[in-house]
Design a protein around this motif. Structure first.
Motif, PDB file in Angstrom:
ATOM      1  N   THR A  88      85.276  35.337  87.029  1.00  0.00           N
ATOM      2  CA  THR A  88      84.911  33.953  87.064  1.00  0.00           C
ATOM      3  C   THR A  88      86.820  32.742  87.164  1.00  0.00           C
ATOM      4  O   THR A  88      86.754  32.375  87.249  1.00  0.00           O
ATOM      5  CB  THR A  88      85.283  33.304  85.305  1.00  0.00           C
ATOM      6  N   SER A  93      85.434  33.549  92.801  1.00  0.00           N
ATOM      7  CA  SER A  93      84.199  33.818  91.521  1.00  0.00           C
ATOM      8  C   SER A  93      82.720  34.779  92.670  1.00  0.00           C
ATOM      9  O   SER A  93      82.345  34.855  93.151  1.00  0.00           O
ATOM     10  CB  SER A  93      83.726  32.955  90.671  1.00  0.00           C
ATOM     11  N   TYR A 182      80.375  30.636  86.802  1.00  0.00           N
ATOM     12  CA  TYR A 182      81.605  29.812  86.898  1.00  0.00           C
ATOM     13  C   TYR A 182      82.228  30.439  85.741  1.00  0.00           C
ATOM     14  O   TYR A 182      83.529  29.877  85.802  1.00  0.00           O
ATOM     15  CB  TYR A 182      82.162  28.873  87.288  1.00  0.00           C
ATOM     16  N   TYR A 184      81.944  28.765  82.499  1.00  0.00           N
ATOM     17  CA  TYR A 184      81.886  27.933  81.774  1.00  0.00           C
ATOM     18  C   TYR A 184      81.169  27.952  81.097  1.00  0.00           C
ATOM     19  O   TYR A 184      80.170  28.462  80.648  1.00  0.00           O
ATOM     20  CB  TYR A 184      81.707  26.690  82.664  1.00  0.00           C
ATOM     21  N   VAL A 206      80.006  21.821  87.547  1.00  0.00           N
ATOM     22  CA  VAL A 206      80.175  22.068  85.846  1.00  0.00           C
ATOM     23  C   VAL A 206      80.048  20.687  85.305  1.00  0.00           C
ATOM     24  O   VAL A 206      79.714  19.531  85.436  1.00  0.00           O
ATOM     25  CB  VAL A 206      81.742  22.660  85.679  1.00  0.00           C
ATOM     26  N   ARG A 214      86.403  26.917  80.324  1.00  0.00           N
ATOM     27  CA  ARG A 214      86.416  27.754  81.676  1.00  0.00           C
ATOM     28  C   ARG A 214      87.167  29.619  81.132  1.00  0.00           C
ATOM     29  O   ARG A 214      88.210  29.656  81.068  1.00  0.00           O
ATOM     30  CB  ARG A 214      86.259  27.587  83.502  1.00  0.00           C
ATOM     31  N   GLN A 222      92.648  25.999  79.472  1.00  0.00           N
ATOM     32  CA  GLN A 222      91.127  25.292  79.266  1.00  0.00           C
ATOM     33  C   GLN A 222      90.492  23.835  79.101  1.00  0.00           C
ATOM     34  O   GLN A 222      90.269  23.244  79.590  1.00  0.00           O
ATOM     35  CB  GLN A 222      90.181  26.234  78.888  1.00  0.00           C
ATOM     36  N   ALA A 237      83.244  23.145  90.916  1.00  0.00           N
ATOM     37  CA  ALA A 237      83.524  24.157  89.983  1.00  0.00           C
ATOM     38  C   ALA A 237      85.150  24.691  89.711  1.00  0.00           C
ATOM     39  O   ALA A 237      86.379  25.171  89.685  1.00  0.00           O
ATOM     40  CB  ALA A 237      82.385  24.991  89.761  1.00  0.00           C
TER      41      ALA A 237
END
Length: 319
Positions: A88, A93, A182, A184, A206, A214, A222, A237
């Motif tokens: 991720t 990713s 991703y 999230y 996102v 994430r 995050q 993203a």
């Protein structure tokens, strides 16, 4: 009787910076019932479950069990099962998938390299729609069953590629889930919100509404990522990366910090960057961290400041 999810919602507890941390996910299909510690309390051989936990420890890989939504027959037969690997990290990713019959074969994986983002051509690339994983393990917290299972079922009926998953933390934010590729995560989710999150992921973006963060990063990063996104209205993203996180003393703390705090450097792929100061606070309304636990003050990530660092003076607005 009040649930932890109800208490958290009533207290308006923020969800940003609460995602489970995993640079790489190893998701293993396992039908039948799950216990509190699903890797060793399911129809997966507990010796394999313990060995997978040990192999993944400290590598950045998080192992979880998944199953399709619906009734879960209590059968012990050895059948083919789907497995997914997903890394991720922003800009790196990827997702790989296979169907296996012997979960013991997973013990031969190089967990250190997988955690570092190297799949070495393992299995086949996953090229389908974004995948949704809804936490539904009622043995860990009843909110996950009461709120997560109906959501997972509704998503499946509507055609979303949804799976149930054993544990991703944050029961009190149920229904909670994350979306691959991703990574999230979202809390207090509804079917319309999830559909928007999937559509965003399909186009490399996102959805920020109800976003927990994430999974590639620890919780301070995050929260910092989401704060910068809100500030500059950036939803691509992979446009942002939390490139550095360092512990600092919060303002006014003197020589002995009373609460943990961090300075997170968030970089945009266009060259801009920001220094985000994040503090861990426990000043919210009392609420249980999980159903059945006593009232407490759950830790939250509070963004104190977002400061642009020297760099490009301007750049095109997000498209």
């Amino acid at each position: 009787m009040s649930t932890c999810a109800t208490a958290s919602r009533d207290a308006a507890e923020p969800v940003a910076g609460t995602s489970a941390t995993a640079r790489t996910w190893l998701l293993v299909e396992q039908t039948g019932p799950w216990g509190t510690e699903a890797l060793i309390e399911s129809h997966l051989d507990p010796r394999i479950g313990r060995a997978l936990e040990a192999a993944a420890d400290g590598t950045g890989v998080r192992v979880a069990l998944i199953r399709r939504p619906g009734r879960h027959a209590d059968c012990h037969g050895s059948t083919a099962r789907r497995v997914f690997l997903a890394h991720t990290a922003p800009g790196r990713s990827w997702m790989r998938t296979a169907t296996i019959t012997d979960p013991g074969a997973l013990l031969s994986l190089d967990f250190a390299r997988l955690g570092a983002g190297e799949h070495d051509g393992l299995w086949a690339p996953y090229t389908g729609d974004p995948l949704v994983f809804v936490c539904t393990n009622g043995k860990r917290d009843r909110c996950c069953a009461l709120l997560g299972r109906p959501l997972a079922a509704e998503l499946t009926v509507s055609g979303t590629e949804a799976w149930e998953i054993t544990h991703i933390g944050g029961h009190r934010f149920s229904p909670t889930l994350f979306v691959l590729p991703y990574g999230y995560a979202y809390g207090r989710a509804s079917a319309p919100l999830v559909k928007d999150a999937v559509e965003s992921a399909r186009s490399g973006r996102v959805l920020l509404d109800h976003c927990r963060g994430r999974s590639a990063w620890e919780r301070p990063a995050q929260a910092a990522d989401l704060a910068v996104r809100e500030l500059i209205r950036e939803d691509r993203a992979d446009a942002l990366d939390a490139v550095r996180t360092e512990a600092v003393s919060p303002p006014g703390a003197g020589e002995a910090p009373v609460t943990p705090a961090w300075a997170v450097t968030v970089a945009h792929r266009d060259g801009r960057s920001w220094r985000v100061t994040v503090e861990q606070r426990t000043d919210g309304a009392p609420a249980p961290a999980s159903c059945g636990l006593p009232l407490g003050r759950p830790a939250r990530m509070a963004v104190l400041s977002v400061r642009a660092l020297p760099g490009p003076a301007s750049s095109p607005a997000p498209s």
